[in-house]
Design a protein around this motif. Structure first.
Motif, PDB file in Angstrom:
ATOM      1  N   CYS A  98      31.583  24.548  60.162  1.00 36.94           N
ATOM      2  CA  CYS A  98      30.355  24.963  59.464  1.00 36.94           C
ATOM      3  C   CYS A  98      30.474  24.734  57.971  1.00 36.94           C
ATOM      4  CB  CYS A  98      30.037  26.416  59.777  1.00 36.94           C
ATOM      5  SG  CYS A  98      29.629  26.647  61.517  1.00 36.94           S
ATOM      6  N   LYS A 111      15.664  22.904  58.207  1.00 39.43           N
ATOM      7  CA  LYS A 111      16.179  23.099  59.572  1.00 39.43           C
ATOM      8  C   LYS A 111      17.234  22.044  59.914  1.00 39.43           C
ATOM      9  CE  LYS A 111      12.171  25.480  61.403  1.00 39.43           C
ATOM     10  NZ  LYS A 111      11.024  25.424  62.309  1.00 39.43           N
ATOM     11  N   THR A 112      16.988  20.816  59.510  1.00 39.58           N
ATOM     12  CA  THR A 112      17.962  19.752  59.769  1.00 39.58           C
ATOM     13  C   THR A 112      19.236  19.983  58.971  1.00 39.58           C
ATOM     14  OG1 THR A 112      16.203  18.184  60.239  1.00 39.58           O
ATOM     15  CG2 THR A 112      18.357  17.262  59.677  1.00 39.58           C
ATOM     16  N   ARG A 169      25.740  19.294  70.130  1.00 38.84           N
ATOM     17  CA  ARG A 169      24.987  19.669  71.337  1.00 38.84           C
ATOM     18  C   ARG A 169      23.582  19.063  71.315  1.00 38.84           C
ATOM     19  NH1 ARG A 169      27.559  24.542  70.571  1.00 38.84           N
ATOM     20  NH2 ARG A 169      25.766  25.435  69.487  1.00 38.84           N
ATOM     21  N   VAL A 170      22.911  19.160  70.179  1.00 40.31           N
ATOM     22  CA  VAL A 170      21.554  18.613  70.065  1.00 40.31           C
ATOM     23  C   VAL A 170      21.576  17.105  70.302  1.00 40.31           C
ATOM     24  CG1 VAL A 170      19.671  18.139  68.431  1.00 40.31           C
ATOM     25  CG2 VAL A 170      20.635  20.443  68.597  1.00 40.31           C
ATOM     26  N   ALA A 199      26.780  22.737  66.950  1.00 40.27           N
ATOM     27  CA  ALA A 199      25.358  22.772  67.306  1.00 40.27           C
ATOM     28  C   ALA A 199      24.746  21.379  67.181  1.00 40.27           C
ATOM     29  CB  ALA A 199      24.617  23.772  66.419  1.00 40.27           C
ATOM     30  N   ALA A 200      25.094  20.659  66.124  1.00 40.98           N
ATOM     31  CA  ALA A 200      24.564  19.302  65.936  1.00 40.98           C
ATOM     32  C   ALA A 200      25.019  18.392  67.077  1.00 40.98           C
ATOM     33  CB  ALA A 200      25.000  18.743  64.593  1.00 40.98           C
ATOM     34  N   GLU A 221      20.404  22.787  57.912  1.00 43.53           N
ATOM     35  CA  GLU A 221      21.101  23.930  58.492  1.00 43.53           C
ATOM     36  C   GLU A 221      21.819  23.536  59.786  1.00 43.53           C
ATOM     37  OE1 GLU A 221      20.244  28.587  58.524  1.00 43.53           O
ATOM     38  OE2 GLU A 221      18.600  27.367  59.282  1.00 43.53           O
ATOM     39  N   LEU A 222      21.147  22.781  60.627  1.00 42.57           N
ATOM     40  CA  LEU A 222      21.762  22.327  61.874  1.00 42.57           C
ATOM     41  C   LEU A 222      22.999  21.478  61.588  1.00 42.57           C
ATOM     42  CD1 LEU A 222      21.793  21.954  64.973  1.00 42.57           C
ATOM     43  CD2 LEU A 222      20.309  19.968  64.609  1.00 42.57           C
ATOM     44  N   CYS A 223      22.895  20.587  60.628  1.00 43.95           N
ATOM     45  CA  CYS A 223      24.013  19.685  60.337  1.00 43.95           C
ATOM     46  C   CYS A 223      25.217  20.405  59.744  1.00 43.95           C
ATOM     47  CB  CYS A 223      23.551  18.563  59.397  1.00 43.95           C
ATOM     48  SG  CYS A 223      22.473  17.392  60.242  1.00 43.95           S
ATOM     49  N   ASP A 226      26.411  23.063  61.043  1.00 43.71           N
ATOM     50  CA  ASP A 226      27.142  23.556  62.217  1.00 43.71           C
ATOM     51  C   ASP A 226      27.419  22.354  63.114  1.00 43.71           C
ATOM     52  OD1 ASP A 226      27.976  24.553  64.706  1.00 43.71           O
ATOM     53  OD2 ASP A 226      26.712  26.334  64.526  1.00 43.71           O
TER      54      ASP A 226
END
Length: 176
Positions: free
Chosen positions: A150, A101-102, A114-115, A111-112, A104-106, A108
């Motif tokens: 991405c 999950k990390t 925003r988090v 998205a990273a 995958e988030l990284c 984008d």
């Protein structure tokens, strides 16, 4: 016996981060062996990921304490690193590095960001642009650092950066 598998890509490539993983694999193996660990290299191919069960069985047959995960994906598909981490998680095999999950988030960057911002972590100013046609007036921001949104790690970063003019920014965006 204390067993550790060191995972790297099984393909020949010139992608710098993948080539660095081979150098790291050798250094990690040497350090672990000098401390009494039994170390094996695990070369992961695209066929391995496509037919996951034989790969899981190969990993489990070694009975590793963990997989030292240096797998960076493939030259044409850096997202495979997410698939490999997910495979290890599903097989309940301990591994070093970030979870799927990390990873995958990284991949984008928006998205990273925003988090991180939502958790009050300072992030550099930035904006997302999908095409040269969407590029707003950035003249007051120059020089700018342009990176694919991405993509993995440093992929897409080269000697053209930072862009010092709008023309350079447009040229870099057109390449990506």
């Amino acid at each position: 016996m204390k067993n550790i598998l060191i995972a790297v890509t099984g393909e020949e490539t010139r992608r710098p981060d993948v080539c660095d993983a081979f150098v790291c694999r050798d250094a990690v193996a040497e350090a672990l062996k000098s401390r009494g660990w039994c170390v094996e290299s695990l070369s992961v191919s695209d066929r391995d990921l496509a037919a996951a069960q034989p790969l899981i069985e190969r990993i489990q047959s070694f009975r590793p304490v963990c997989v030292f995960n240096l797998f960076e994906g493939f030259a044409s598909d850096s997202s495979a690193e997410v698939a490999f981490a997910r495979l290890l998680e599903q097989a309940a095999v301990a591994f070093t590095g970030n979870g799927s999950k990390t990873l995958e988030l990284c991949r984008d960057k928006n998205a990273a960001r925003r988090v991180l911002r939502d958790r009050s972590v300072p992030v550099a100013s930035g904006l997302a642009v999908r095409s040269v046609g969407e590029l707003p007036d950035i003249s007051s921001l120059l020089p700018v650092f342009i990176k694919p949104c991405c993509e993995d790690g440093s992929l897409g970063i080269d000697n053209d950066l930072p862009a010092r003019t709008i023309a350079e920014a447009r040229r870099i965006l057109e390449k990506q």
